[in-house]
Design a protein around this motif. Structure first.
Motif, PDB file in Angstrom:
ATOM      1  N   ASP A 169       0.845  -1.189   0.152  1.00 31.61           N
ATOM      2  CA  ASP A 169      -0.051   0.119   0.041  1.00 31.61           C
ATOM      3  C   ASP A 169       0.944   1.382  -0.012  1.00 31.61           C
ATOM      4  OD1 ASP A 169      -2.290   1.291  -0.078  1.00 31.61           O
ATOM      5  OD2 ASP A 169      -2.790   1.120   2.062  1.00 31.61           O
ATOM      6  N   GLN A 170       0.363   2.141  -0.494  1.00 30.16           N
ATOM      7  CA  GLN A 170       1.161   3.634  -0.497  1.00 30.16           C
ATOM      8  C   GLN A 170       1.261   4.187   0.668  1.00 30.16           C
ATOM      9  OE1 GLN A 170      -0.026   6.461  -3.785  1.00 30.16           O
ATOM     10  NE2 GLN A 170      -0.229   4.846  -5.167  1.00 30.16           N
ATOM     11  N   VAL A 171       2.289   4.993   1.071  1.00 34.45           N
ATOM     12  CA  VAL A 171       2.603   5.661   2.359  1.00 34.45           C
ATOM     13  C   VAL A 171       2.449   7.148   2.252  1.00 34.45           C
ATOM     14  CG1 VAL A 171       4.105   6.227   4.073  1.00 34.45           C
ATOM     15  CG2 VAL A 171       3.921   3.796   3.243  1.00 34.45           C
ATOM     16  N   ALA A 172       3.288   7.794   1.035  1.00 32.76           N
ATOM     17  CA  ALA A 172       3.333   9.135   0.935  1.00 32.76           C
ATOM     18  C   ALA A 172       4.181   9.335  -0.310  1.00 32.76           C
ATOM     19  CB  ALA A 172       3.943   9.856   1.864  1.00 32.76           C
ATOM     20  N   THR A 173       4.251  10.678  -0.918  1.00 31.22           N
ATOM     21  CA  THR A 173       4.791  11.021  -2.190  1.00 31.22           C
ATOM     22  C   THR A 173       5.919  11.949  -1.434  1.00 31.22           C
ATOM     23  OG1 THR A 173       3.165  10.679  -3.527  1.00 31.22           O
ATOM     24  CG2 THR A 173       4.948  12.275  -4.126  1.00 31.22           C
ATOM     25  N   PHE A 174       7.248  11.596  -2.178  1.00 25.35           N
ATOM     26  CA  PHE A 174       8.309  12.614  -1.642  1.00 25.35           C
ATOM     27  C   PHE A 174       8.861  13.079  -2.969  1.00 25.35           C
ATOM     28  CE2 PHE A 174       7.834   9.527   1.548  1.00 25.35           C
ATOM     29  CZ  PHE A 174       8.403  10.061   2.849  1.00 25.35           C
ATOM     30  N   SER A 175       9.445  14.316  -3.034  1.00 21.95           N
ATOM     31  CA  SER A 175       9.968  14.818  -4.371  1.00 21.95           C
ATOM     32  C   SER A 175      10.659  16.006  -3.875  1.00 21.95           C
ATOM     33  CB  SER A 175       8.436  15.491  -4.877  1.00 21.95           C
ATOM     34  OG  SER A 175       7.838  16.426  -4.148  1.00 21.95           O
ATOM     35  N   GLY A 176      11.479  16.341  -4.991  1.00 25.38           N
ATOM     36  CA  GLY A 176      12.285  17.456  -4.703  1.00 25.38           C
ATOM     37  C   GLY A 176      13.628  17.473  -5.875  1.00 25.38           C
ATOM     38  N   ALA A 177      14.152  18.665  -5.836  1.00 26.77           N
ATOM     39  CA  ALA A 177      15.526  18.918  -6.776  1.00 26.77           C
ATOM     40  C   ALA A 177      16.639  18.093  -6.355  1.00 26.77           C
ATOM     41  CB  ALA A 177      15.651  20.054  -7.264  1.00 26.77           C
ATOM     42  N   ALA A 178      16.748  17.834  -4.865  1.00 31.75           N
ATOM     43  CA  ALA A 178      17.996  17.603  -4.395  1.00 31.75           C
ATOM     44  C   ALA A 178      17.966  15.920  -3.840  1.00 31.75           C
ATOM     45  CB  ALA A 178      18.393  18.419  -3.185  1.00 31.75           C
ATOM     46  N   ARG A 179      16.760  15.321  -4.057  1.00 35.19           N
ATOM     47  CA  ARG A 179      16.750  13.927  -3.497  1.00 35.19           C
ATOM     48  C   ARG A 179      17.671  12.810  -4.401  1.00 35.19           C
ATOM     49  NH1 ARG A 179      12.987  11.329  -4.818  1.00 35.19           N
ATOM     50  NH2 ARG A 179      13.016   9.843  -2.846  1.00 35.19           N
ATOM     51  N   ASP A 180      17.957  13.174  -5.561  1.00 35.77           N
ATOM     52  CA  ASP A 180      18.736  12.251  -6.475  1.00 35.77           C
ATOM     53  C   ASP A 180      19.669  13.114  -7.382  1.00 35.77           C
ATOM     54  OD1 ASP A 180      19.156  10.563  -8.944  1.00 35.77           O
ATOM     55  OD2 ASP A 180      17.672   9.317  -7.993  1.00 35.77           O
ATOM     56  N   PRO A 181      20.834  12.773  -7.489  1.00 34.88           N
ATOM     57  CA  PRO A 181      21.728  13.419  -8.383  1.00 34.88           C
ATOM     58  C   PRO A 181      21.295  13.509  -9.884  1.00 34.88           C
ATOM     59  CG  PRO A 181      22.706  11.445  -7.687  1.00 34.88           C
ATOM     60  CD  PRO A 181      21.398  11.576  -6.750  1.00 34.88           C
ATOM     61  N   ARG A 182      20.675  12.577 -10.243  1.00 33.78           N
ATOM     62  CA  ARG A 182      20.007  12.468 -11.606  1.00 33.78           C
ATOM     63  C   ARG A 182      19.262  13.845 -12.173  1.00 33.78           C
ATOM     64  NH1 ARG A 182      18.573   6.141 -11.354  1.00 33.78           N
ATOM     65  NH2 ARG A 182      18.070   7.048  -9.342  1.00 33.78           N
ATOM     66  N   GLY A 183      18.543  14.277 -11.127  1.00 34.89           N
ATOM     67  CA  GLY A 183      17.706  15.500 -11.452  1.00 34.89           C
ATOM     68  C   GLY A 183      16.491  15.674 -10.215  1.00 34.89           C
ATOM     69  N   TRP A 184      15.706  16.285 -10.960  1.00 33.67           N
ATOM     70  CA  TRP A 184      14.283  16.508  -9.904  1.00 33.67           C
ATOM     71  C   TRP A 184      13.698  15.271 -10.020  1.00 33.67           C
ATOM     72  CZ3 TRP A 184       9.358  16.489  -8.681  1.00 33.67           C
ATOM     73  CH2 TRP A 184       8.951  17.785  -7.800  1.00 33.67           C
ATOM     74  N   SER A 185      13.324  14.788  -9.026  1.00 31.99           N
ATOM     75  CA  SER A 185      12.527  13.120  -8.904  1.00 31.99           C
ATOM     76  C   SER A 185      11.310  13.386  -8.126  1.00 31.99           C
ATOM     77  CB  SER A 185      13.711  12.280  -8.278  1.00 31.99           C
ATOM     78  OG  SER A 185      13.853  12.685  -6.985  1.00 31.99           O
ATOM     79  N   LEU A 186      10.585  12.417  -8.322  1.00 32.16           N
ATOM     80  CA  LEU A 186       9.310  12.112  -7.536  1.00 32.16           C
ATOM     81  C   LEU A 186       9.256  10.688  -6.975  1.00 32.16           C
ATOM     82  CD1 LEU A 186       5.758  13.451  -8.210  1.00 32.16           C
ATOM     83  CD2 LEU A 186       6.148  11.053  -7.947  1.00 32.16           C
ATOM     84  N   SER A 187       9.097  10.261  -5.663  1.00 30.65           N
ATOM     85  CA  SER A 187       8.940   8.771  -5.398  1.00 30.65           C
ATOM     86  C   SER A 187       7.756   8.934  -4.837  1.00 30.65           C
ATOM     87  CB  SER A 187      10.217   8.400  -4.424  1.00 30.65           C
ATOM     88  OG  SER A 187      10.202   7.275  -4.093  1.00 30.65           O
ATOM     89  N   VAL A 188       7.061   7.889  -5.091  1.00 31.44           N
ATOM     90  CA  VAL A 188       5.900   7.247  -4.313  1.00 31.44           C
ATOM     91  C   VAL A 188       6.289   6.141  -3.320  1.00 31.44           C
ATOM     92  CG1 VAL A 188       3.748   6.128  -4.354  1.00 31.44           C
ATOM     93  CG2 VAL A 188       4.315   7.830  -6.187  1.00 31.44           C
ATOM     94  N   LEU A 189       6.284   5.994  -2.161  1.00 27.95           N
ATOM     95  CA  LEU A 189       6.564   5.227  -1.044  1.00 27.95           C
ATOM     96  C   LEU A 189       5.709   4.330  -0.797  1.00 27.95           C
ATOM     97  CD1 LEU A 189       8.771   4.111   1.000  1.00 27.95           C
ATOM     98  CD2 LEU A 189       7.670   5.829   2.556  1.00 27.95           C
ATOM     99  N   TYR A 190       5.856   2.995  -0.756  1.00 28.30           N
ATOM    100  CA  TYR A 190       4.966   1.989  -0.663  1.00 28.30           C
ATOM    101  C   TYR A 190       5.511   1.139   0.996  1.00 28.30           C
ATOM    102  CZ  TYR A 190       2.532   2.242  -5.255  1.00 28.30           C
ATOM    103  OH  TYR A 190       1.988   2.613  -6.002  1.00 28.30           O
ATOM    104  N   TYR A 191       4.788   0.781   1.495  1.00 32.48           N
ATOM    105  CA  TYR A 191       5.293  -0.335   2.448  1.00 32.48           C
ATOM    106  C   TYR A 191       4.341  -1.887   2.207  1.00 32.48           C
ATOM    107  CZ  TYR A 191       1.013   0.379   5.609  1.00 32.48           C
ATOM    108  OH  TYR A 191      -0.261   0.345   6.222  1.00 32.48           O
ATOM    109  N   ALA A 192       5.361  -2.671   2.496  1.00 28.64           N
ATOM    110  CA  ALA A 192       4.673  -3.969   2.107  1.00 28.64           C
ATOM    111  C   ALA A 192       4.789  -5.012   3.329  1.00 28.64           C
ATOM    112  CB  ALA A 192       5.234  -4.771   1.109  1.00 28.64           C
ATOM    113  N   LEU A 193       4.075  -6.119   3.461  1.00 28.79           N
ATOM    114  CA  LEU A 193       4.347  -6.985   4.548  1.00 28.79           C
ATOM    115  C   LEU A 193       4.514  -8.680   4.158  1.00 28.79           C
ATOM    116  CD1 LEU A 193       1.475  -5.646   6.968  1.00 28.79           C
ATOM    117  CD2 LEU A 193       3.739  -4.940   6.725  1.00 28.79           C
ATOM    118  N   LEU A 194       5.577  -9.232   4.569  1.00 27.34           N
ATOM    119  CA  LEU A 194       5.843 -10.464   4.141  1.00 27.34           C
ATOM    120  C   LEU A 194       6.036 -11.483   5.178  1.00 27.34           C
ATOM    121  CD1 LEU A 194       7.246 -12.105   1.783  1.00 27.34           C
ATOM    122  CD2 LEU A 194       9.495 -11.603   2.838  1.00 27.34           C
TER     123      LEU A 194
END
Length: 217
Positions: free
Chosen positions: A73-98
């Motif tokens: 399931d989704q947790v939150a969205t993280f974004s910004g220009a400094a998160r990743d050296p490849r450039g402006w990025s947007l990550s959707v964070l999920y959590y999963a249970l095993l």
């Protein structure tokens, strides 16, 4: 004016119970950027094959760990220009249970190694902003259990109420009163008693249960 095309990724905090503690899966990165550093399993959205980011997350877990998880399931969205050296990025964070009996996982082609780290202390120097992501996923998991959700996806197919209580305690980081916990579970529709099935050990036999067919954490 130059347009910015953000890098869109899905990152997954995969939790399990191992050696009496709550663990989160990390992989040692085999590619740049952040070569050799530890990170959550993650991957870039493939618009040609992924119908949505849920597909991306499941594809990432399958390719990098070789496991199919019962809960994601989704947790939150993280974004910004400094998160990743490849450039402006947007990550959707999920959590999963095993489930703990499915812990053995195999690293995929893009990770050198995997480790199950203590979810409360996954280590310093993680890649990107993944320490922040782990903390956010853990907070979501703990809040849900604190509000009476049952983390049955972390348990084997058949389990005892003691095992369920211990799992909740590991997530919450505190002890729970046994009598209060058992009263809360009385007539609980999300778990099914397996009549005539018990776990035998040095103590008195313990009744076994399973999750209801339509259960979702």
């Amino acid at each position: 004016m130059k347009k910015l095309f953000p890098l869109v990724t899905a990152d997954i905090a995969l939790f399990t119970i191992q050696e009496g503690s709550l663990r989160v899966l990390l992989g040692k990165r085999a590619n740049t950027p952040e070569l050799g550093r530890w990170a959550l399993p993650g991957g870039v959205l493939d618009p040609m094959s992924d119908s949505d980011l849920n597909d991306t997350a499941r594809r990432v877990l399958s390719s990098k760990t070789g496991v199919d998880v019962p809960f994601l399931d989704q947790v939150a969205t993280f974004s910004g220009a400094a998160r990743d050296p490849r450039g402006w990025s947007l990550s959707v964070l999920y959590y999963a249970l095993l489930p703990r009996d499915l812990v053995p996982a195999v690293a995929g082609s893009k990770t050198e190694a995997i480790e199950w780290r203590d979810a409360f202390a996954p280590g310093s120097g993680l890649a990107f902003d993944h320490a922040k992501l782990i903390a956010a996923a853990l907070a979501t998991l703990r809040d849900k259990v604190d509000r009476a959700a049952l983390p049955l996806h972390l348990l084997p197919e058949r389990f005892t109420l003691t095992e369920l209580q211990q799992t909740c305690e590991l997530i919450l980081g505190r002890s729970l009163d046994k009598s209060v916990f058992r009263r809360r579970l009385k007539d609980e529709p999300r778990i099914v008693q397996l009549d005539g099935e018990f776990l035998y050990g040095p103590q008195r036999p313990a009744q076994l249960f399973r999750a209801a067919v339509d259960f979702r954490f």
